[in-house]
Design a protein around this motif. Structure first.
Motif, PDB file in Angstrom:
ATOM      1  N   LEU A  26     -38.944 -36.566 -36.159  1.00 15.44           N
ATOM      2  CA  LEU A  26     -37.571 -36.169 -35.900  1.00 15.44           C
ATOM      3  C   LEU A  26     -37.383 -35.711 -34.456  1.00 15.44           C
ATOM      4  O   LEU A  26     -38.274 -35.081 -33.876  1.00 15.44           O
ATOM      5  CB  LEU A  26     -37.171 -35.018 -36.824  1.00 15.44           C
ATOM      6  N   ASP A  27     -36.227 -36.008 -33.898  1.00 14.84           N
ATOM      7  CA  ASP A  27     -35.867 -35.480 -32.584  1.00 14.84           C
ATOM      8  C   ASP A  27     -35.719 -33.962 -32.662  1.00 14.84           C
ATOM      9  O   ASP A  27     -35.253 -33.418 -33.660  1.00 14.84           O
ATOM     10  CB  ASP A  27     -34.544 -36.075 -32.099  1.00 14.84           C
ATOM     11  N   LEU A  28     -36.108 -33.297 -31.587  1.00 17.03           N
ATOM     12  CA  LEU A  28     -35.855 -31.867 -31.469  1.00 17.03           C
ATOM     13  C   LEU A  28     -34.392 -31.666 -31.085  1.00 17.03           C
ATOM     14  O   LEU A  28     -33.928 -32.190 -30.072  1.00 17.03           O
ATOM     15  CB  LEU A  28     -36.766 -31.252 -30.405  1.00 17.03           C
ATOM     16  N   LEU A  29     -33.666 -30.914 -31.900  1.00 18.31           N
ATOM     17  CA  LEU A  29     -32.253 -30.671 -31.644  1.00 18.31           C
ATOM     18  C   LEU A  29     -32.044 -29.256 -31.111  1.00 18.31           C
ATOM     19  O   LEU A  29     -32.788 -28.338 -31.449  1.00 18.31           O
ATOM     20  CB  LEU A  29     -31.441 -30.862 -32.929  1.00 18.31           C
ATOM     21  N   ASP A  30     -31.009 -29.103 -30.321  1.00 18.57           N
ATOM     22  CA  ASP A  30     -30.692 -27.796 -29.729  1.00 18.57           C
ATOM     23  C   ASP A  30     -29.885 -26.988 -30.741  1.00 18.57           C
ATOM     24  O   ASP A  30     -28.696 -26.759 -30.582  1.00 18.57           O
ATOM     25  CB  ASP A  30     -29.902 -28.003 -28.437  1.00 18.57           C
ATOM     26  N   CYS A  31     -30.573 -26.528 -31.800  1.00 18.66           N
ATOM     27  CA  CYS A  31     -29.865 -25.860 -32.888  1.00 18.66           C
ATOM     28  C   CYS A  31     -30.337 -24.433 -33.112  1.00 18.66           C
ATOM     29  O   CYS A  31     -29.965 -23.805 -34.110  1.00 18.66           O
ATOM     30  CB  CYS A  31     -30.000 -26.668 -34.173  1.00 18.66           C
ATOM     31  N   SER A  32     -31.132 -23.900 -32.195  1.00 20.36           N
ATOM     32  CA  SER A  32     -31.527 -22.500 -32.277  1.00 20.36           C
ATOM     33  C   SER A  32     -31.736 -21.975 -30.862  1.00 20.36           C
ATOM     34  O   SER A  32     -31.846 -22.745 -29.903  1.00 20.36           O
ATOM     35  CB  SER A  32     -32.809 -22.325 -33.097  1.00 20.36           C
ATOM     36  N   THR A  33     -31.818 -20.666 -30.731  1.00 21.44           N
ATOM     37  CA  THR A  33     -31.903 -20.044 -29.410  1.00 21.44           C
ATOM     38  C   THR A  33     -33.093 -20.544 -28.597  1.00 21.44           C
ATOM     39  O   THR A  33     -32.985 -20.768 -27.386  1.00 21.44           O
ATOM     40  CB  THR A  33     -31.998 -18.510 -29.568  1.00 21.44           C
ATOM     41  N   HIS A  34     -34.229 -20.747 -29.256  1.00 22.85           N
ATOM     42  CA  HIS A  34     -35.453 -21.061 -28.529  1.00 22.85           C
ATOM     43  C   HIS A  34     -35.942 -22.500 -28.720  1.00 22.85           C
ATOM     44  O   HIS A  34     -37.008 -22.848 -28.212  1.00 22.85           O
ATOM     45  CB  HIS A  34     -36.563 -20.090 -28.951  1.00 22.85           C
ATOM     46  N   ALA A  35     -35.176 -23.321 -29.422  1.00 20.76           N
ATOM     47  CA  ALA A  35     -35.630 -24.672 -29.729  1.00 20.76           C
ATOM     48  C   ALA A  35     -35.994 -25.473 -28.488  1.00 20.76           C
ATOM     49  O   ALA A  35     -37.064 -26.091 -28.406  1.00 20.76           O
ATOM     50  CB  ALA A  35     -34.569 -25.417 -30.541  1.00 20.76           C
ATOM     51  N   MET A  36     -35.121 -25.464 -27.483  1.00 21.89           N
ATOM     52  CA  MET A  36     -35.328 -26.346 -26.334  1.00 21.89           C
ATOM     53  C   MET A  36     -36.451 -25.856 -25.419  1.00 21.89           C
ATOM     54  O   MET A  36     -36.844 -26.556 -24.494  1.00 21.89           O
ATOM     55  CB  MET A  36     -34.020 -26.518 -25.565  1.00 21.89           C
ATOM     56  N   GLY A  37     -36.986 -24.689 -25.708  1.00 25.96           N
ATOM     57  CA  GLY A  37     -38.190 -24.272 -24.998  1.00 25.96           C
ATOM     58  C   GLY A  37     -39.388 -25.123 -25.365  1.00 25.96           C
ATOM     59  O   GLY A  37     -40.415 -25.085 -24.681  1.00 25.96           O
ATOM     60  N   SER A  38     -39.255 -25.897 -26.439  1.00 25.30           N
ATOM     61  CA  SER A  38     -40.315 -26.817 -26.862  1.00 25.30           C
ATOM     62  C   SER A  38     -39.932 -28.268 -26.643  1.00 25.30           C
ATOM     63  O   SER A  38     -40.525 -29.169 -27.238  1.00 25.30           O
ATOM     64  CB  SER A  38     -40.640 -26.584 -28.347  1.00 25.30           C
ATOM     65  N   ASP A  39     -38.939 -28.495 -25.786  1.00 26.80           N
ATOM     66  CA  ASP A  39     -38.473 -29.857 -25.498  1.00 26.80           C
ATOM     67  C   ASP A  39     -39.571 -30.651 -24.799  1.00 26.80           C
ATOM     68  O   ASP A  39     -39.942 -30.327 -23.662  1.00 26.80           O
ATOM     69  CB  ASP A  39     -37.228 -29.796 -24.616  1.00 26.80           C
ATOM     70  N   PRO A  40     -40.117 -31.692 -25.427  1.00 24.31           N
ATOM     71  CA  PRO A  40     -41.220 -32.428 -24.813  1.00 24.31           C
ATOM     72  C   PRO A  40     -40.823 -33.196 -23.555  1.00 24.31           C
ATOM     73  O   PRO A  40     -41.647 -33.404 -22.670  1.00 24.31           O
ATOM     74  CB  PRO A  40     -41.682 -33.377 -25.919  1.00 24.31           C
ATOM     75  N   LEU A  41     -39.560 -33.601 -23.471  1.00 23.99           N
ATOM     76  CA  LEU A  41     -39.123 -34.317 -22.269  1.00 23.99           C
ATOM     77  C   LEU A  41     -39.167 -33.414 -21.049  1.00 23.99           C
ATOM     78  O   LEU A  41     -39.566 -33.843 -19.957  1.00 23.99           O
ATOM     79  CB  LEU A  41     -37.714 -34.872 -22.465  1.00 23.99           C
ATOM     80  N   ARG A  42     -38.762 -32.169 -21.208  1.00 16.73           N
ATOM     81  CA  ARG A  42     -38.804 -31.239 -20.082  1.00 16.73           C
ATOM     82  C   ARG A  42     -40.240 -30.888 -19.696  1.00 16.73           C
ATOM     83  O   ARG A  42     -40.572 -30.810 -18.513  1.00 16.73           O
ATOM     84  CB  ARG A  42     -38.063 -29.950 -20.454  1.00 16.73           C
ATOM     85  N   ALA A  43     -41.069 -30.673 -20.693  1.00 15.96           N
ATOM     86  CA  ALA A  43     -42.422 -30.201 -20.412  1.00 15.96           C
ATOM     87  C   ALA A  43     -43.375 -31.327 -20.014  1.00 15.96           C
ATOM     88  O   ALA A  43     -44.248 -31.127 -19.169  1.00 15.96           O
ATOM     89  CB  ALA A  43     -42.975 -29.473 -21.637  1.00 15.96           C
ATOM     90  N   LEU A  44     -43.206 -32.500 -20.615  1.00 12.94           N
ATOM     91  CA  LEU A  44     -44.175 -33.570 -20.423  1.00 12.94           C
ATOM     92  C   LEU A  44     -43.638 -34.744 -19.616  1.00 12.94           C
ATOM     93  O   LEU A  44     -44.405 -35.422 -18.924  1.00 12.94           O
ATOM     94  CB  LEU A  44     -44.649 -34.086 -21.790  1.00 12.94           C
ATOM     95  N   GLY A  45     -42.339 -35.009 -19.717  1.00 13.82           N
ATOM     96  CA  GLY A  45     -41.761 -36.165 -19.052  1.00 13.82           C
ATOM     97  C   GLY A  45     -41.978 -37.428 -19.865  1.00 13.82           C
ATOM     98  O   GLY A  45     -42.816 -37.479 -20.772  1.00 13.82           O
ATOM     99  N   HIS A  46     -41.222 -38.477 -19.527  1.00 17.79           N
ATOM    100  CA  HIS A  46     -41.268 -39.727 -20.305  1.00 17.79           C
ATOM    101  C   HIS A  46     -42.638 -40.374 -20.266  1.00 17.79           C
ATOM    102  O   HIS A  46     -43.149 -40.841 -21.287  1.00 17.79           O
ATOM    103  CB  HIS A  46     -40.214 -40.698 -19.756  1.00 17.79           C
TER     104      HIS A  46
END
Length: 211
Positions: free
Chosen positions: A183-203
């Protein structure tokens, strides 16, 4: 003839007697501690009578853990209304005893288990205890195969989980699991996007890990 009204009821229902969950998964709104809402079986009775005139499958969840419902009432409704369960569970409460109790009315079982690595699972699905939960998953996979009940493993694509995926697939296959949903990580909680793989790892790094 010529009547444009559609009066048939729903074939599937998503309804829970409680919005409670026993976990605070980082990717879920439950991690923000929303107020718990409950409805008594007496108050829900008119709705239950009406909606299960047509419904054949029931997801007893409201962004919540379905096994926190009154399972006696759930099974009573299933038996009386001839309805089957579409269960989405974190598996913490899915002991062998509960599985066997529910199995005659399970249409499909989906277990939200993001990683087989205890440290990763316990980080993203706090306060889950992997040592207690993973044996529940293994038992459920074994029994769903024996009973020909479709079973799915859910994992959310996160910075923490992606590096474990190659071994995760092997772990699932060794248990006899037949389907994994990523499943895609959705921005549905305060801290969810802190685990966004695109931001941390890149494509490119993500592609390499998933190759």
């Amino acid at each position: 003839r010529g009547d444009t009204r559609f009066e048939h009821g729903p074939s599937t229902v998503e309804f829970a007697f409680t919005s409670a969950c026993n976990l605070r998964c980082v990717m879920c709104g439950q991690s923000d501690d929303p107020p718990v809402v409950k409805v008594s079986k007496e108050k829900a009775a008119p709705f239950v009578v009406e909606v299960f005139k047509s419904a054949v499958t029931w997801n007893p969840s409201a962004t919540s853990e379905p096994l926190l419902n009154d399972l006696d009432e759930v099974m009573r409704i299933c038996t009386e209304k001839n309805v089957f369960l579409e269960l989405y569970t974190n598996a913490t409460l899915l002991t062998p005893e509960r599985f066997e109790r529910l199995a005659p009315r399970i249409h499909r079982l989906t277990m939200s288990i993001d990683s087989h690595v205890p440290e990763v699972l316990e980080k993203v699905r706090y306060p889950i205890k992997a040592a207690k939960t993973l044996p529940n998953v293994a038992y459920a996979i074994k029994r769903t195969n024996e009973l020909s009940i479709p079973a799915v493993l859910h994992t959310v694509c996160m910075t923490e989980t992606i590096p474990t995926y190659p071994e995760y697939v092997d772990w699932a296959a060794d248990m006899g699991a037949k389907e994994i949903t990523v499943l895609d990580l959705l921005d549905c909680s305060t801290h969810a996007m802190g685990s966004d793989p695109l931001r941390a790892l890149g494509h490119e790094r993500m592609a390499a890990l998933l190759a």
